[in-house]
Design a protein around this motif. Structure first.
Motif, PDB file in Angstrom:
ATOM      1  N   ALA A 143       0.730  -1.227   0.052  1.00 29.17           N
ATOM      2  CA  ALA A 143       0.108  -0.143  -0.157  1.00 29.17           C
ATOM      3  C   ALA A 143       0.804   1.196  -0.137  1.00 29.17           C
ATOM      4  O   ALA A 143       0.523   2.384  -0.850  1.00 29.17           O
ATOM      5  CB  ALA A 143      -1.036   0.184   1.172  1.00 29.17           C
TER       6      ALA A 143
ATOM      7  N   GLY B 251       3.797   4.395  -7.161  1.00 22.71           N
ATOM      8  CA  GLY B 251       2.681   4.082  -8.090  1.00 22.71           C
ATOM      9  C   GLY B 251       2.788   5.068  -9.329  1.00 22.71           C
ATOM     10  O   GLY B 251       3.157   6.404  -9.306  1.00 22.71           O
TER      11      GLY B 251
ATOM     12  N   GLU C  84       2.588   2.122  -3.329  1.00 22.99           N
ATOM     13  CA  GLU C  84       1.654   3.047  -4.117  1.00 22.99           C
ATOM     14  C   GLU C  84       1.892   4.504  -4.098  1.00 22.99           C
ATOM     15  O   GLU C  84       1.846   5.154  -5.118  1.00 22.99           O
ATOM     16  CB  GLU C  84       0.263   2.595  -4.241  1.00 22.99           C
ATOM     17  CG  GLU C  84      -0.159   1.080  -4.839  1.00 22.99           C
ATOM     18  CD  GLU C  84      -0.123   0.825  -6.151  1.00 22.99           C
ATOM     19  OE1 GLU C  84      -0.250   1.854  -6.926  1.00 22.99           O
ATOM     20  OE2 GLU C  84       0.113  -0.091  -6.710  1.00 22.99           O
TER      21      GLU C  84
ATOM     22  N   ALA D   8       4.694  -4.858  -6.586  1.00 29.67           N
ATOM     23  CA  ALA D   8       4.054  -4.262  -5.423  1.00 29.67           C
ATOM     24  C   ALA D   8       4.836  -4.569  -4.035  1.00 29.67           C
ATOM     25  O   ALA D   8       5.012  -3.866  -3.301  1.00 29.67           O
ATOM     26  CB  ALA D   8       2.543  -4.663  -5.247  1.00 29.67           C
TER      27      ALA D   8
ATOM     28  N   ALA E 251      -4.788  -0.495  -8.527  1.00 27.14           N
ATOM     29  CA  ALA E 251      -3.236  -0.116  -8.211  1.00 27.14           C
ATOM     30  C   ALA E 251      -2.604  -0.447  -9.175  1.00 27.14           C
ATOM     31  O   ALA E 251      -2.899  -1.192 -10.275  1.00 27.14           O
ATOM     32  CB  ALA E 251      -2.785  -1.257  -7.000  1.00 27.14           C
TER      33      ALA E 251
ATOM     34  N   GLY F 237      -5.635  -3.823  -5.574  1.00 26.46           N
ATOM     35  CA  GLY F 237      -4.623  -4.482  -6.249  1.00 26.46           C
ATOM     36  C   GLY F 237      -4.723  -6.142  -5.887  1.00 26.46           C
ATOM     37  O   GLY F 237      -5.610  -6.712  -5.768  1.00 26.46           O
TER      38      GLY F 237
ATOM     39  N   LEU G 144      -7.685   1.989  -3.438  1.00 27.56           N
ATOM     40  CA  LEU G 144      -7.071   1.287  -4.472  1.00 27.56           C
ATOM     41  C   LEU G 144      -7.184  -0.104  -4.560  1.00 27.56           C
ATOM     42  O   LEU G 144      -7.013  -0.713  -3.222  1.00 27.56           O
ATOM     43  CB  LEU G 144      -5.427   1.626  -4.270  1.00 27.56           C
ATOM     44  CG  LEU G 144      -4.867   3.046  -4.167  1.00 27.56           C
ATOM     45  CD1 LEU G 144      -3.527   3.001  -4.018  1.00 27.56           C
ATOM     46  CD2 LEU G 144      -5.537   3.622  -5.470  1.00 27.56           C
TER      47      LEU G 144
ATOM     48  N   PHE H 227      -6.362   0.580   0.858  1.00 31.15           N
ATOM     49  CA  PHE H 227      -5.482  -0.480  -0.115  1.00 31.15           C
ATOM     50  C   PHE H 227      -6.212  -1.905   0.142  1.00 31.15           C
ATOM     51  O   PHE H 227      -6.024  -2.259   1.184  1.00 31.15           O
ATOM     52  CB  PHE H 227      -4.167  -0.338  -0.055  1.00 31.15           C
ATOM     53  CG  PHE H 227      -3.389  -1.164  -1.108  1.00 31.15           C
ATOM     54  CD1 PHE H 227      -3.256  -0.724  -2.423  1.00 31.15           C
ATOM     55  CD2 PHE H 227      -2.870  -2.446  -0.650  1.00 31.15           C
ATOM     56  CE1 PHE H 227      -2.447  -1.738  -3.095  1.00 31.15           C
ATOM     57  CE2 PHE H 227      -2.301  -3.288  -1.494  1.00 31.15           C
ATOM     58  CZ  PHE H 227      -2.126  -2.966  -2.893  1.00 31.15           C
TER      59      PHE H 227
END
Length: 302
Positions: free
Chosen positions: A117, A124, A120, A292, A286, A251, A249, A134
């Motif tokens: 998170a 990001g 990002e 990530a 995301a 992901g 977001l 997130f």
């Protein structure tokens, strides 16, 4: 020379690490190792340290490293409490051990969803505000809240476990929309479906096949994602109401279904939320993908 950090993403299947450029997020010296063999050795943290030693030998200018782990950690971010995928390291004070071995280096520990998170924000593609929620959709459902650019820890240090929120059918959220559960839902709905569909009826629907069918406008595939979106949407309502954060977001591996679950997500949000929340609500996919975890770990060094 650009500032660089060591990012370490510890997962149940693989441990990934690499040197991350703090400005660009570019990853060099990427290394991945099978988690299982380190577990079997009985010396997981020593093997981790050996791999770190190689990275630092080749990059002596790197003074900070971040580590993301899949589980619960102490509030002071020094020790591991409950790492379900790697129970051998439960209770290990990993940060003191590493800082003793690598004198002059600093290491930072965080839950992997929290780290991803934060990544990002720093790396990001789309600018995000300093406060956002997130959510990762994959084998399970993970999550994090970033408030004032900081991970929200909660009382004991392990806040934001959205996958364990009560949900439909007497189950927690991730037991409704995790990967296995999504496919169970898909195969169950396929068995009862009377209309046209390109989805197979032998119980072997895959997530890839489901997304491909939805992309072609398959009504059953879209109905499956509609159900998933409605369940997720209700969970997001709770998070938004409790945290008063309206940027979300999404992901994780199942975020490929983002555009197909969003109509139902939006339907639930519009039903439950008042104009105060709706006027600033933003839900985005995301952007860091497979990087990530590693980039998130490196972002702990900022």
């Amino acid at each position: 020379m650009a500032t660089e950090y060591l990012g370490i993403d510890i997962g149940g299947t693989n441990v990934k690490m690499g040197i991350v450029d703090a400005e660009t997020g570019n990853i060099t010296n990427f290394y991945s190792h099978d988690t299982g063999s380190w577990r079997k050795s009985g010396h997981f943290v020593k093997r981790l340290g050996d791999a770190i030693a190689l990275q630092l030998k080749e990059n002596p200018h790197v003074k900070k490293g971040g580590i993301g782990v899949p589980g619960l950690i102490t509030r002071d971010r020094k020790s591991l409490i409950e790492i379900t995928a790697i129970p051998e390291i439960n209770g290990v004070s990993v940060i003191p051990e590493l800082e003793e071995r690598f004198e002059g280096r600093q290491f930072y520990l965080e839950n992997d969803a929290n780290a991803a998170a934060l990544g990002e924000y720093y790396f990001g593609e789309d600018g995000v505000p300093e406060d956002y929620i997130f959510v990762t959709l994959g084998t399970g459902v993970g999550g994090a809240a970033i408030i004032d650019k900081q991970v929200f820890k909660g009382g004991g240090g392990n806040a934001m476990e959205p996958g364990h929120m009560p949900s439909k059918h007497g189950r927690v959220l991730e037991r409704n929309i995790g990967k296995v559960e999504l496919l169970d839902l898909a195969n169950g709905m396929r068995a009862e479906w009377k209309g046209d569909t390109t989805l197979v009826d032998d119980g072997s629907i895959s997530t890839t096949g489901l997304v491909a069918a939805a992309a072609e406008g398959d009504k059953l595939a879209l109905a499956i994602f509609d159900e998933v979106g409605a369940i997720l949407g209700d969970g997001l309502v709770s998070m938004i109401r409790i945290l008063d954060i309206t940027t979300i977001l999404i992901g994780g591996g199942l975020s490929a279904s983002f555009e197909y679950i969003m109509p139902a997500v939006n339907r639930q949000l519009e039903y439950w939320l008042t104009p105060y929340y709706m006027k600033s609500l933003q839900i985005k996919r995301a952007t860091l993908g497979n990087d990530a975890g590693l980039l998130g770990a490196a972002s702990l060094c900022f």
